[in-house]
Design a protein around this motif. Sequence first.
Motif: not given
Length: 454
Positions: A341-345
């Motif tokens: 989720p961090i990379g996606a965000t």
Amino acid sequence: MQSGIASPTSATINNPDYPKPTIAWFTVAVLFIAYIFSFIDRMIIGLLVEPMKADLQISDTEISLLQGMAFAVFYTIAGIPIGRLIDRSSRIKIITVGVCLWSFMTMVCGFAGQYWQLFLARMGVGVGEATLSPAAYSIISDSFAPNRLGMAMGVYGLGSAVGAGLAFIIGAAVISLVASTGDVSLPIVGDVRAWQAAFLIVGAPGFLVAAVLMFLPEPARRSTTGQPVTTAPSSEVLAFAKSRKGVLLGIFFGVGFVNLSVFAAVSWLPVLYMRTYELGLSEAGYIAGGAMVFAGFVGLLGGGWVCDKLGGQAHHRMMVSAVAGVGGIIGGFLFPLMPGPIGATILFIIFFIACTTPVGAAISALQQISPNTMRATLSAAYLFVVNIVGMALGPTATALIGDTFFPQAEGIRYAMAIVAGFGFVGAVTLFYMTARRLKSDAEGAVTPANAASA
């Protein structure tokens, strides 16, 4: 006859008849707040997908029709006649009625117990919201000189990003408050499901916004020379549109493809976090909402500032949109496919900055090349194309691709990447071509009034 745009002149930049800056910016601030609430009411459904599916026993595709088609069709159909009315009547009064209508219909969504009831209520929300932007664009254009217009439009447009982000944040808060019981008891209304309470809570404040709108001053309509104007007949609007069809279609469909990308992504962003990264509903709402608000500030205010610094001409605005769109291509293809989720965000923020930059830039360019006598009508036509291509098709295209080709639980991520990425490919192509055409037109130094009679 070669057609073009008027360059900002001392008459337009220093015209003493423009409203005082304090009045002009207060007007923008109130319209900005109205735009925030319009997007909260429009986008709240994106966070409520899972509980609504469970209660109503409906599919992703049926949800997508509530997100897009039910809202967008009537939003766009009503937009053209409303645009003509705005060009002829009090813009403030029309917006005030519209805010009351969409707020009421959002609350009606909270009483719906069946799919068809929600569908009809969403249609009503669309009709009400069709009043706001065409009138706001016209009012703001009459309140600021051309070399100040980009920032003003950027601030107004920021309402879309802040509103969409707050829709997820407020929805997450409501869901979190009632997570333990599944129901909430409201005064007069009684017990309702959490998703129904969310509609009721976000719809009610719109009536306060309408009360403030009633006291806004109506700025004088002015031409590109700063003089008061009357409303253009339909034949003149059609003649102008025909003379500038290449530029108008480039702006309309360029932003339409951006909207295709953004609604494909934003409508399903909380679902992506929940299904792919196994986050809770409230956590997904807070992350998605926060990312959208931050990226919206950067894209809209930063984009407006850059456009104004470059000279504020229409071709500068479209070229900035094209350059920003490259980030949209990269982010659109990659953010749904990231392993965490961090990379996606992070990549979503890059993507959403690219999405929001044209919101202020492209509509500012449209206002600059349009005679004031037909600005609201052309803005309504712009919104018709933008929302049919983007809002009506984006959520549903994503759901259909996901349901058909990627039926597994996290398959929505692949559908999002396809629609969001390729949408921006089309947008960048059109923005670049339109910027080149506008630059060529600007060198001809032909005014919009002359272009209308070309």
